[in-house]
Design an enzyme around this catalytic site. Structure first.
Site, PDB file in Angstrom:
ATOM      1  N   GLY A  47     -21.552 -18.810  19.877  1.00 27.70           N
ATOM      2  CA  GLY A  47     -21.044 -17.652  20.658  1.00 27.70           C
ATOM      3  C   GLY A  47     -19.302 -18.393  19.903  1.00 27.70           C
ATOM      4  O   GLY A  47     -19.391 -19.687  19.979  1.00 27.70           O
ATOM      5  N   GLN A  52     -10.989 -18.816  22.035  1.00 24.77           N
ATOM      6  CA  GLN A  52     -11.389 -19.756  21.336  1.00 24.77           C
ATOM      7  C   GLN A  52     -10.747 -20.406  20.310  1.00 24.77           C
ATOM      8  O   GLN A  52     -10.511 -21.701  19.566  1.00 24.77           O
ATOM      9  CB  GLN A  52     -12.542 -19.979  21.112  1.00 24.77           C
ATOM     10  N   CYS A  91     -19.474 -26.015  26.289  1.00 24.00           N
ATOM     11  CA  CYS A  91     -18.983 -25.380  26.209  1.00 24.00           C
ATOM     12  C   CYS A  91     -18.180 -25.462  25.104  1.00 24.00           C
ATOM     13  O   CYS A  91     -17.779 -26.891  24.578  1.00 24.00           O
ATOM     14  CB  CYS A  91     -17.938 -24.262  26.900  1.00 24.00           C
ATOM     15  N   LEU A  92     -18.210 -24.840  23.637  1.00 29.10           N
ATOM     16  CA  LEU A  92     -17.173 -25.559  22.616  1.00 29.10           C
ATOM     17  C   LEU A  92     -15.671 -26.314  22.863  1.00 29.10           C
ATOM     18  O   LEU A  92     -14.785 -26.661  22.285  1.00 29.10           O
ATOM     19  CB  LEU A  92     -16.489 -24.619  21.077  1.00 29.10           C
ATOM     20  N   HIS A 133     -20.998 -15.488  28.589  1.00 27.80           N
ATOM     21  CA  HIS A 133     -20.174 -16.858  28.293  1.00 27.80           C
ATOM     22  C   HIS A 133     -19.182 -16.215  27.482  1.00 27.80           C
ATOM     23  O   HIS A 133     -17.992 -16.468  28.254  1.00 27.80           O
ATOM     24  CB  HIS A 133     -21.270 -17.802  27.639  1.00 27.80           C
ATOM     25  N   GLU A 134     -19.373 -15.891  26.522  1.00 25.26           N
ATOM     26  CA  GLU A 134     -18.451 -15.522  25.522  1.00 25.26           C
ATOM     27  C   GLU A 134     -17.480 -13.828  26.151  1.00 25.26           C
ATOM     28  O   GLU A 134     -15.798 -14.046  25.478  1.00 25.26           O
ATOM     29  CB  GLU A 134     -19.406 -14.637  24.098  1.00 25.26           C
ATOM     30  N   HIS A 137     -15.403 -16.071  28.105  1.00 22.92           N
ATOM     31  CA  HIS A 137     -13.803 -16.227  27.487  1.00 22.92           C
ATOM     32  C   HIS A 137     -12.745 -14.937  27.893  1.00 22.92           C
ATOM     33  O   HIS A 137     -11.853 -15.430  27.727  1.00 22.92           O
ATOM     34  CB  HIS A 137     -14.180 -16.736  25.931  1.00 22.92           C
TER      35      HIS A 137
HETATM   36 NI    NI Z   1     -17.679 -21.216  25.237  1.00 22.51          NI
END
Ligand code: NI
Length: 165
Positions: A47, A52, A91-92, A133-134, A137
């Site tokens: 995701g 991000q 998380c990226l 999670h997204e 963000h």
């Molecule tokens: Ni993330």
């Protein structure tokens, strides 16, 4: 399409801001969606949220490992949550770490697809985790905010095996 650089905590303030609703799905929003999907694929994530990649808009893309196409949700809102699951999350935007937190087992999200059509997306397990999670963000929240016990945040010493988002 292009792979975009992924913003990282704590360097990029955009990750802590509340993203704005998309009022019109313009060509630049379409371009953003294509770029986000390509960036998610290249990073091997499940995701990605627009903040991000430095864009403060309420757009998320998700793709579970067994899915052939990405799910795109514009202006997503959680309308129902149920159950609870303990997950190991990464998380990226927080590279090099993973942590143990709790998420809902099932969520239902409403929003729009890239054509502006109203959609509802139901997710369980990893998809529910990724949806929460997204959407977090978009509200400037990172999974590490839920970790009070430092013992539950781990540095990755070898290549990650968790699904990053
Ligand atoms: Ni993330």
């Amino acid at each position: 399409m292009a792979v975009l650089p992924i913003c990282r905590f704590p360097d990029d303030a955009v990750l802590r801001n509340k993203a704005k609703r998309v009022s019109r799905i313009t060509n630049s929003v379409q371009q953003l969606i294509d770029d986000m999907i390509e960036t998610m694929h290249q990073a091997r994530g499940v995701g990605l949220a627009a903040p991000q990649v430095g864009v403060p808009l309420r757009v998320i893309v998700l793709q579970m490992p067994d899915e052939e196409e990405a799910t795109i949700i514009i202006n997503p809102e959680i309308v129902k949550r149920s159950g609870e699951q303990e997950v190991t999350e990464g998380c990226l935007s927080v590279p090099g770490y993973y942590g143990e937190i709790k998420r809902s087992e099932t969520v239902i999200v409403k929003g729009k697809d890239r054509h502006g059509k109203a959609i509802r997306v139901k997710g369980t397990g990893l998809m529910a985790e990724a949806l929460e999670h997204e959407i977090d963000h978009l509200n400037g929240i990172l999974y590490i905010d839920y970790i009070e016990d430092r013992e539950k945040l781990h540095a990755i010493e070898c290549p990650p095996t968790t699904q990053e988002q």
